[in-house]
Scaffold this motif. Structure first.
Motif, PDB file in Angstrom:
ATOM      1  N   ARG A  62      47.839  34.542  43.891  1.00  0.00           N
ATOM      2  CA  ARG A  62      48.500  35.780  44.336  1.00  0.00           C
ATOM      3  C   ARG A  62      47.499  36.930  44.433  1.00  0.00           C
ATOM      4  O   ARG A  62      47.576  37.756  45.338  1.00  0.00           O
ATOM      5  CB  ARG A  62      49.623  36.124  43.349  1.00  0.00           C
ATOM      6  CG  ARG A  62      50.380  37.387  43.658  1.00  0.00           C
ATOM      7  CD  ARG A  62      51.618  37.522  42.782  1.00  0.00           C
ATOM      8  NE  ARG A  62      51.310  37.814  41.389  1.00  0.00           N
ATOM      9  CZ  ARG A  62      52.220  38.028  40.447  1.00  0.00           C
ATOM     10  NH1 ARG A  62      53.509  37.968  40.748  1.00  0.00           N
ATOM     11  NH2 ARG A  62      51.880  38.281  39.205  1.00  0.00           N
ATOM     12  N   ALA A  63      46.538  36.957  43.513  1.00  0.00           N
ATOM     13  CA  ALA A  63      45.544  38.033  43.511  1.00  0.00           C
ATOM     14  C   ALA A  63      44.433  37.780  44.534  1.00  0.00           C
ATOM     15  O   ALA A  63      43.561  38.635  44.714  1.00  0.00           O
ATOM     16  CB  ALA A  63      44.954  38.184  42.110  1.00  0.00           C
ATOM     17  N   GLY A  64      44.444  36.612  45.167  1.00  0.00           N
ATOM     18  CA  GLY A  64      43.432  36.309  46.182  1.00  0.00           C
ATOM     19  C   GLY A  64      42.051  36.040  45.607  1.00  0.00           C
ATOM     20  O   GLY A  64      41.046  36.195  46.294  1.00  0.00           O
ATOM     21  N   LEU A  65      42.010  35.596  44.348  1.00  0.00           N
ATOM     22  CA  LEU A  65      40.716  35.319  43.719  1.00  0.00           C
ATOM     23  C   LEU A  65      40.223  33.952  44.182  1.00  0.00           C
ATOM     24  O   LEU A  65      40.989  32.984  44.190  1.00  0.00           O
ATOM     25  CB  LEU A  65      40.845  35.342  42.194  1.00  0.00           C
ATOM     26  CG  LEU A  65      41.446  36.627  41.601  1.00  0.00           C
ATOM     27  CD1 LEU A  65      41.643  36.486  40.099  1.00  0.00           C
ATOM     28  CD2 LEU A  65      40.544  37.822  41.918  1.00  0.00           C
ATOM     29  N   THR A  66      38.948  33.875  44.565  1.00  0.00           N
ATOM     30  CA  THR A  66      38.432  32.607  45.079  1.00  0.00           C
ATOM     31  C   THR A  66      37.681  31.816  44.012  1.00  0.00           C
ATOM     32  O   THR A  66      37.471  30.625  44.147  1.00  0.00           O
ATOM     33  CB  THR A  66      37.493  32.852  46.263  1.00  0.00           C
ATOM     34  OG1 THR A  66      36.489  33.786  45.860  1.00  0.00           O
ATOM     35  CG2 THR A  66      38.278  33.422  47.448  1.00  0.00           C
TER      36      THR A  66
END
Ligand code: ZN
Ligand code: ZN
Length: 286
Positions: A62-66
């Motif tokens: 959800r936070a878009g952390l890769t």
């Protein structure tokens, strides 16, 4: 530095399955910021994840952390550890041999000891280490480590199986305590000669409804002896003299909605306390 609240809930999720109270109904119909996943924070400059509740995989996505370069655990309790399969994101199965980008996982001394005794934590982390998903680092009490020029110093609270973290760098000081402040007195080195730029604390139990004054938890309930209340937490806030305070680990049985927390924060600010309440996705610039 940017700290993102991946999950603002506590041990009880909001909504709680089977509950149709006002708080849970709003959470179901409106979602964030009314709904809350389990307690977790991400410190962007340090690439540091703090705790992995059950929803950790969903939160990271959800936070878009890769990638999660590093993770530290505050204590072994399930609401802080049961999402550790999130580290399976560190293996790419599309290639052979698999490509791995392990997360450096830091375990304070007592957390490492408890991991060997509870919930199969040590066994699973060791398994993931053997698969290249994590690298485990045990920290002795008093030991700090550095990430991107910042120092991270875990220290035990009065409940000595639970740790809080001092983050210092770039002339700034941040305190993050994910849970369990019962009986804690902020020590001089935490209060410091230079004010904390941020204290991120668990809000504690709502013993009395802050608006009606009604008692919400029976006086004889044993939980009042094992967990700090909101009032006790606010006493700690008064001692900390931090420039900014964010309260998280917000439990569903506290029976307050996101709007109630906004109103309560306004009242506390009028009383001179720089307090706001966390919500999922909140971004705190320090
Ligand atoms: Zn917790
Ligand atoms: Zn409910």
């Amino acid at each position: 530095m940017l700290i993102e609240v991946l999950g603002s809930g506590g041990a009880t999720g909001t909504p709680t399955p089977g509950c149709f109270c006002r708080v849970c109904t709003l959470a179901r119909t409106r979602g964030v910021p009314y709904s809350r996943m389990g307690p977790s924070y991400f410190v962007h400059e340090l690439g540091l994840l703090i705790d992995t509740p059950e929803e950790s995989r969903l939160q990271v996505d959800r936070a878009g952390l890769t990638h999660i370069p590093a993770c530290i655990y505050s204590h072994w309790h399930p609401d802080h550890t049961m999402g550790r399969r999130v580290f399976e994101m560190n293996v790419t199965l599309r290639s052979w041999p698999p490509v791995t980008h392990p997360t450096e996982v830091y375990l304070p001394q007592q957390v490492a000891a408890d991991a060997r005794a509870h919930l199969g934590l040590w066994e699973q982390l060791s398994y993931m280490q053997s698969r290249g998903m994590v690298r485990i680092h045990e920290l002795r009490d008093g030991e700090s480590f550095a990430l991107n020029g910042w120092t991270v110093r875990p220290f035990p609270l009065r409940e000595t199986y639970v740790y809080a973290f001092m983050l210092e760098g770039d002339g700034r000081r941040v305190l993050i305590a994910p849970d369990e402040l019962v009986g804690w007195q902020p020590p001089a080195e935490v209060v410091g000669s230079q004010p904390l730029d941020l204290a991120l604390l668990p809000m504690g139990l709502v013993e009395f409804d802050p608006f009606s004054g009604d008692r919400l938890i029976p006086a004889e309930h044993p939980i009042l002896r094992s967990e700090a209340t909101l009032e006790q937490t606010l006493d700690m806030v008064r001692q900390l003299h931090a420039r900014r305070v964010v309260l998280g680990h917000i439990e569903e049985p506290s029976c307050l909605t996101h709007d109630d927390y906004l109103a309560l924060a306004g009242r506390l600010q009028n009383d001179g306390l720089p307090v706001t309440f966390a919500y999922d996705g909140m971004r705190i610039e320090v």
